[in-house]
Write an enzyme that holds these catalytic residues in place. Structure first.
Site, short mmCIF file in Angstrom:
data_model
loop_
_atom_site.label_atom_id
_atom_site.label_comp_id
_atom_site.label_asym_id
_atom_site.label_seq_id
_atom_site.Cartn_x
_atom_site.Cartn_y
_atom_site.Cartn_z
N PHE A 42 -13.03 -5.02 0.57
CA PHE A 42 -14.09 -4.20 -0.05
C PHE A 42 -15.43 -4.43 0.67
CE2 PHE A 42 -12.30 -3.61 -4.67
CZ PHE A 42 -11.28 -2.83 -4.16
N PRO A 43 -15.46 -4.36 2.01
CA PRO A 43 -16.73 -4.59 2.73
C PRO A 43 -17.81 -3.57 2.36
CG PRO A 43 -15.07 -3.65 4.19
CD PRO A 43 -14.36 -4.02 2.92
N LEU A 44 -17.36 -2.38 1.89
CA LEU A 44 -18.32 -1.35 1.47
C LEU A 44 -18.33 -1.22 -0.05
CD1 LEU A 44 -17.32 1.34 4.14
CD2 LEU A 44 -19.21 -0.30 4.26
N GLY B 203 -16.85 1.85 -1.16
CA GLY B 203 -17.66 3.03 -0.84
C GLY B 203 -19.00 3.07 -1.55
N TYR C 198 0.86 -1.19 0.00
CA TYR C 198 0.00 0.00 0.00
C TYR C 198 0.90 1.24 0.00
CZ TYR C 198 -3.71 -3.30 1.30
OH TYR C 198 -4.59 -4.35 1.33
N1 LIG Z 1 -6.46 -8.82 0.41
C1 LIG Z 1 -6.67 -8.03 -0.62
O1 LIG Z 1 -6.36 -8.37 -1.76
C2 LIG Z 1 -7.29 -6.68 -0.41
C3 LIG Z 1 -7.74 -5.93 -1.50
C4 LIG Z 1 -8.33 -4.69 -1.26
C5 LIG Z 1 -8.47 -4.22 0.04
N2 LIG Z 1 -7.99 -4.97 1.08
C6 LIG Z 1 -8.15 -4.52 2.48
O2 LIG Z 1 -9.53 -4.25 2.69
C7 LIG Z 1 -9.67 -2.96 3.28
C8 LIG Z 1 -11.00 -2.37 2.89
O3 LIG Z 1 -11.04 -2.15 1.50
P1 LIG Z 1 -11.18 -0.68 0.89
O4 LIG Z 1 -10.72 0.33 1.88
O5 LIG Z 1 -10.51 -0.66 -0.41
O6 LIG Z 1 -12.73 -0.61 0.54
P2 LIG Z 1 -14.04 -0.39 1.42
O7 LIG Z 1 -13.73 -0.51 2.86
O8 LIG Z 1 -15.08 -1.28 0.84
O9 LIG Z 1 -14.43 1.10 1.04
C9 LIG Z 1 -13.57 2.18 1.26
C10 LIG Z 1 -14.18 3.37 0.54
O10 LIG Z 1 -15.41 3.69 1.16
C11 LIG Z 1 -15.39 5.03 1.65
N3 LIG Z 1 -16.03 4.96 2.97
C12 LIG Z 1 -15.60 4.30 4.07
N4 LIG Z 1 -16.47 4.42 5.07
C13 LIG Z 1 -17.48 5.19 4.61
C14 LIG Z 1 -18.68 5.67 5.19
N5 LIG Z 1 -19.01 5.38 6.45
N6 LIG Z 1 -19.48 6.46 4.43
C15 LIG Z 1 -19.17 6.75 3.15
N7 LIG Z 1 -18.04 6.31 2.54
C16 LIG Z 1 -17.20 5.54 3.27
C17 LIG Z 1 -13.95 5.43 1.72
O11 LIG Z 1 -13.79 6.81 1.44
P3 LIG Z 1 -13.30 7.81 2.62
O12 LIG Z 1 -11.83 7.62 2.75
O13 LIG Z 1 -13.68 9.14 2.08
O14 LIG Z 1 -14.04 7.45 3.85
C18 LIG Z 1 -13.34 4.61 0.59
O15 LIG Z 1 -13.47 5.27 -0.65
C19 LIG Z 1 -8.45 -2.19 2.74
O16 LIG Z 1 -8.18 -1.03 3.51
C20 LIG Z 1 -7.38 -3.24 2.83
O17 LIG Z 1 -6.87 -3.33 4.15
C21 LIG Z 1 -7.42 -6.19 0.87
#
Ligand SMILES: NC(=O)c1ccc[n+]([C@@H]2O[C@H](COP(=O)([O-])OP(=O)(O)OC[C@H]3O[C@@H](n4cnc5c(N)ncnc54)[C@H](OP(=O)(O)O)[C@@H]3O)[C@@H](O)[C@H]2O)c1
Length: 293
Positions: free
Chosen positions: A217-219, A222, A69
């Site tokens: 990508f739990p959200l 976003g 990252y």
């Molecule tokens: N193992 C793998 O291959 C892999 C791949 C991808 C990700 N990951 C892990 O999974 C974690 C989560 O994935 P992710 O961060 O990409 O996606 P995510 O948690 O599904 O979504 C993050 C996005 O949602 C927005 N967001 C978060 N909380 C919000 C809320 N309450 N209201 C409105 N928007 C919101 C964030 O923007 P803001 O910053 O503006 O809040 C960001 O754009 C990563 O941080 C990483 O640790 C692992």
């Protein structure tokens, strides 16, 4: 009631990796704390450190990260937050190795055993730790046998440098093959309320085997949290946000699921860490489960 009582990761319950380490199920992922395309530094490094420290203050003791990252930028902020936090040894780090970065959005799996070992050693140095709590093979590299990649992690585990081994973005067959090489304690696959059917069987298998499942990508990056989210109707019914519904669905789906929502905003962090207060009815849970056609 003060903020940390209402908004707290502990509301989502706990998961036991081993008797020495029980984590709060609602964690935090660091991937948003980088530049565009998960490349380079976050635009405001102090804010990045503040978000992580706020997560600790609000009960998060389970942090998902990876040297890729940035690379290294998110880990630098995490290392700073740990240094400035008095109880940093109580923070469980879920780390990942096995991907190199070629530029914004460029990701290439590299499973050479010596490279995996180097990444673990560099991360331990970065976090001033003598072992990784949980270490994922970020991607299986098809150029190397599973035995070489998971086998190297097993060697590091035997040396005391890794406590728990995980694998990421795998099929059920790959998981079973990895289990022949080492004890697998966690799987991290893309999974959310709008995109789960392909991996429902893996979640159930993990539950039966005592394996944690981290839905990335739990959200849905976003999209599930936006005002026009398909979850908005149910969110209004519960007087909560769509993000909280997306996370409450994951928490109810199975008690081996540990969501790691990512955010660079303290407001969104507080929103997400309130999800443990939401108790979905069985009927609404089913309706949400059927959103994916
Ligand atoms: N193992 C793998 O291959 C892999 C791949 C991808 C990700 N990951 C892990 O999974 C974690 C989560 O994935 P992710 O961060 O990409 O996606 P995510 O948690 O599904 O979504 C993050 C996005 O949602 C927005 N967001 C978060 N909380 C919000 C809320 N309450 N209201 C409105 N928007 C919101 C964030 O923007 P803001 O910053 O503006 O809040 C960001 O754009 C990563 O941080 C990483 O640790 C692992």
């Amino acid at each position: 009631m003060d903020e940390t009582e209402k908004i707290n990761a502990t509301k989502a319950g706990t998961y036991e990796f081993d008797k020495d380490f029980v984590v709060n199920r609602l964690g935090y992922g660091t991937m948003q704390l980088t530049g565009p395309g998960v490349w380079g530094p976050y635009k405001d490094p102090d804010q990045a450190v503040s978000v992580i420290k706020k997560a600790f203050d609000l009960g998060v003791n389970f942090i998902d990260t990876a040297d890729s990252y940035g690379p290294w930028n998110a880990d630098n902020y995490l290392a700073r937050a740990l240094k400035e936090y008095p109880d940093s040894d109580k923070i469980f780090i879920s780390d990942k190795v096995g991907q190199v970065r070629t530029g914004p959005e460029g990701w290439v799996p590299v499973g050479a055993p010596a490279f995996l070992r180097q990444e673990v050693e560099l991360s331990l140095r970065k976090f001033h730790r003598d072992h990784e709590d949980l270490l994922f093979l970020h991607r299986i590299d098809t150029k190397y046998p599973m035995e070489d990649q998971v086998g190297e992690l097993k060697k590091l585990q035997d040396e005391g440098k890794i406590k728990h081994i995980g694998i990421s973005q795998v099929t059920l067959e790959q998981l079973k093959a990895a289990q022949k090489v080492a004890k697998i304690d966690a799987v991290e696959n893309m999974y959310n309320v709008g995109h789960h059917k392909g991996d429902d069987a893996i979640v159930d298998y993990c539950k039966a085997q005592g394996i944690a499942f981290l839905p990335w990508f739990p959200l849905n990056t976003g999209n599930l949290a936006k005002p026009d989210s398909p979850l908005s109707g149910i969110a209004q019914k519960y007087s909560v946000t769509p993000a909280q519904i997306a996370l409450a669905w994951l928490l109810k789906r199975s008690d081996n699921i540990l969501p790691i929502p990512g955010t660079s905003s303290i407001e969104h962090l507080q929103d997400n860490l309130s999800a443990g207060n939401v108790q979905l009815s069985d009927e609404d849970f089913k309706q949400l489960s059927d959103l994916e056609k």
